[in-house]
Design a protein around this motif. Structure first.
Motif, short mmCIF file in Angstrom:
data_model
loop_
_atom_site.label_atom_id
_atom_site.label_comp_id
_atom_site.label_asym_id
_atom_site.label_seq_id
_atom_site.Cartn_x
_atom_site.Cartn_y
_atom_site.Cartn_z
N TYR A 142 0.90 -1.14 0.11
CA TYR A 142 0.16 0.01 0.22
C TYR A 142 0.92 1.17 0.05
N MET A 143 1.93 1.29 0.87
CA MET A 143 2.59 2.45 1.02
C MET A 143 3.45 2.81 -0.23
N ASP A 144 3.86 1.72 -0.98
CA ASP A 144 4.73 1.79 -2.21
C ASP A 144 3.75 2.45 -3.33
N ARG A 145 2.40 2.28 -3.22
CA ARG A 145 1.52 2.91 -4.09
C ARG A 145 1.07 4.20 -3.76
N GLY A 146 1.17 4.64 -2.71
CA GLY A 146 0.90 5.87 -1.75
C GLY A 146 -0.75 5.72 -1.63
N GLU A 147 -1.11 4.46 -1.29
CA GLU A 147 -2.35 4.26 -0.67
C GLU A 147 -2.32 3.98 0.64
N LEU A 148 -3.55 4.11 1.38
CA LEU A 148 -3.65 3.92 2.61
C LEU A 148 -3.73 2.29 3.05
N VAL A 149 -3.11 2.02 4.14
CA VAL A 149 -3.15 0.64 4.74
C VAL A 149 -4.35 0.66 5.40
N PRO A 150 -5.03 -0.61 5.11
CA PRO A 150 -6.62 -0.84 5.35
C PRO A 150 -6.72 -0.39 6.96
N ASP A 151 -8.06 0.00 7.12
CA ASP A 151 -8.37 0.62 8.46
C ASP A 151 -8.28 -0.48 9.39
N ALA A 152 -8.79 -1.70 9.25
CA ALA A 152 -8.57 -2.54 10.34
C ALA A 152 -7.34 -2.86 10.97
N VAL A 153 -6.28 -2.81 10.15
CA VAL A 153 -4.83 -3.02 10.55
C VAL A 153 -4.39 -1.58 11.38
N THR A 154 -4.64 -0.50 10.72
CA THR A 154 -4.29 0.75 11.28
C THR A 154 -4.76 0.91 12.31
N VAL A 155 -6.11 0.99 12.46
CA VAL A 155 -6.83 1.14 13.76
C VAL A 155 -6.40 0.34 14.92
N ALA A 156 -6.24 -1.28 14.66
CA ALA A 156 -5.89 -1.95 15.75
C ALA A 156 -4.58 -1.56 16.27
N ILE A 157 -3.55 -1.14 15.37
CA ILE A 157 -2.25 -0.66 15.88
C ILE A 157 -2.33 0.53 17.07
N VAL A 158 -3.14 1.29 16.30
CA VAL A 158 -3.28 2.74 17.17
C VAL A 158 -3.94 2.52 18.67
N ARG A 159 -4.95 1.80 18.47
CA ARG A 159 -5.80 1.24 19.65
C ARG A 159 -4.82 0.77 20.80
N GLU A 160 -4.16 -0.46 20.17
CA GLU A 160 -3.07 -0.84 20.84
C GLU A 160 -2.10 -0.12 21.76
N ARG A 161 -1.53 0.83 20.84
CA ARG A 161 -0.46 2.05 21.14
C ARG A 161 -1.14 2.86 22.45
N LEU A 162 -2.38 3.35 22.18
CA LEU A 162 -2.97 4.33 23.08
C LEU A 162 -3.15 3.61 24.47
N GLN A 163 -3.03 2.37 24.48
CA GLN A 163 -3.36 1.61 25.70
C GLN A 163 -2.17 1.72 26.70
N ALA A 164 -1.04 2.07 26.36
CA ALA A 164 0.27 2.00 26.84
C ALA A 164 0.25 3.01 27.94
N PRO A 165 0.90 2.98 28.97
CA PRO A 165 0.86 3.58 30.18
C PRO A 165 1.28 5.10 29.86
N ASP A 166 2.25 5.29 28.87
CA ASP A 166 2.86 6.51 28.59
C ASP A 166 1.77 7.59 27.99
N CYS A 167 0.94 6.89 27.45
CA CYS A 167 -0.32 7.77 26.71
C CYS A 167 -1.21 8.42 27.87
N ARG A 168 -1.19 8.04 28.99
CA ARG A 168 -2.10 8.55 30.24
C ARG A 168 -2.32 9.99 30.17
N ARG A 169 -1.00 10.56 30.03
CA ARG A 169 -1.13 11.89 30.30
C ARG A 169 -1.42 12.59 28.76
N GLY A 170 -1.64 12.04 27.56
CA GLY A 170 -1.90 12.48 26.57
C GLY A 170 -1.02 11.88 25.44
N PHE A 171 -1.21 12.62 24.12
CA PHE A 171 -0.29 12.19 22.98
C PHE A 171 -0.43 12.90 21.85
#
Ligand code: AMP
Length: 225
Positions: A52-81
């Motif tokens: 997707y990246m090589d074509r300049g397209e978006l990586v599918p939402d299911a993949v991207t959203v799951a990554i961000v959700r997991e990252r936002l669970q990390a303790p360092d995001c408690r004060r913001g991001f």
């Protein structure tokens, strides 16, 4: 503060998001950087994202959203991001809002860096990244460090290269995707009363000052005393 950085590719989102996050002592989360790291390490995610990246397209939402959700669970995001490159479409914005709402939270500021498309293309096609440490340099920064004609990272000595997706034909496609999928987020966040718009055409310091100023005007962000 929970902020998202909006703006077309080349608007300076990465530079400004990194700086704002550093000043606030909160994490800078770049989905593009997460994907590039996965590609470089050859993980399953990287293999999936690369096409997707090589074509300049978006990586599918299911993949991207799951990554961000997991990252936002990390303790360092408690004060913001500061999110950079996410959300990229309305589905992602809604998914982000839902994930935050479950914790009784919401986005405080959507910072839109405004630059003309031709300036964005010029910046992207002249920028270089370090193949070792991942630092990004604009043409101006390289000239200032005496590396304008060189290909060596001023920070770590690694080799500077052009990002695969910074070639002009891919950039044009990324801008089309921006116009179609990402630009509507400006109205989405305006309707929620959290949009702040900042001209992104000045130098890095100038734009950072302007970001700080508009956030302070809204009672958010950086207190320099
Ligand atoms: P960036 O560094 O933010 O310009 O992202 C580089 C590339 O990574 C994009 O052109 C997309 O292929 C992919 N990417 C980054 N963020 C996202 C996102 N939020 N949703 C889908 N794809 C993304």
């Amino acid at each position: 503060m929970r902020a998202v950085m909006l703006g077309m590719p080349g608007a300076g989102k990465g530079t400004q998001a990194e700086r704002l996050a550093r000043e606030l002592g909160i994490p800078h989360i770049s989905t593009g950087a997460i994907f590039r790291d996965a590609v470089q390490r050859g993980t399953d995610l990287g293999k999936q994202a690369k096409a997707y990246m090589d074509r300049g397209e978006l990586v599918p939402d299911a993949v991207t959203v799951a990554i961000v959700r997991e990252r936002l669970q990390a303790p360092d995001c408690r004060r913001g991001f500061v999110l950079d490159g996410f959300p990229r479409n309305l589905e992602q914005a809604r998914a982000l809002d839902e994930a935050l709402a479950r914790e009784g939270l919401s986005i405080d500021a959507a910072i839109n860096l405004v630059v003309p498309a031709e300036e964005a293309v010029r910046r992207i096609t002249s920028r270089r990244v370090c193949s070792r440490c991942g630092a990004t340099y604009g043409a101006g920064e390289l000239a200032a460090s005496g590396e304008s004609g060189g290909d060596v990272c001023p920070r770590c000595g690694g080799q500077l290269v052009q990002r695969d997706d910074d070639r002009e034909e891919v950039v044009r496609q990324r801008l089309r995707v921006y116009e179609e999928s990402t630009r509507p987020l400006i109205d989405y966040y305006a309707a929620r009363g959290v949009l702040v718009e900042v001209p992104g055409t000045g130098g890095v310091d100038e734009v950072a000052e302007a970001v700080g100023r508009v956030l302070r005007e809204r009672g958010l962000g950086i207190d320099r005393g």
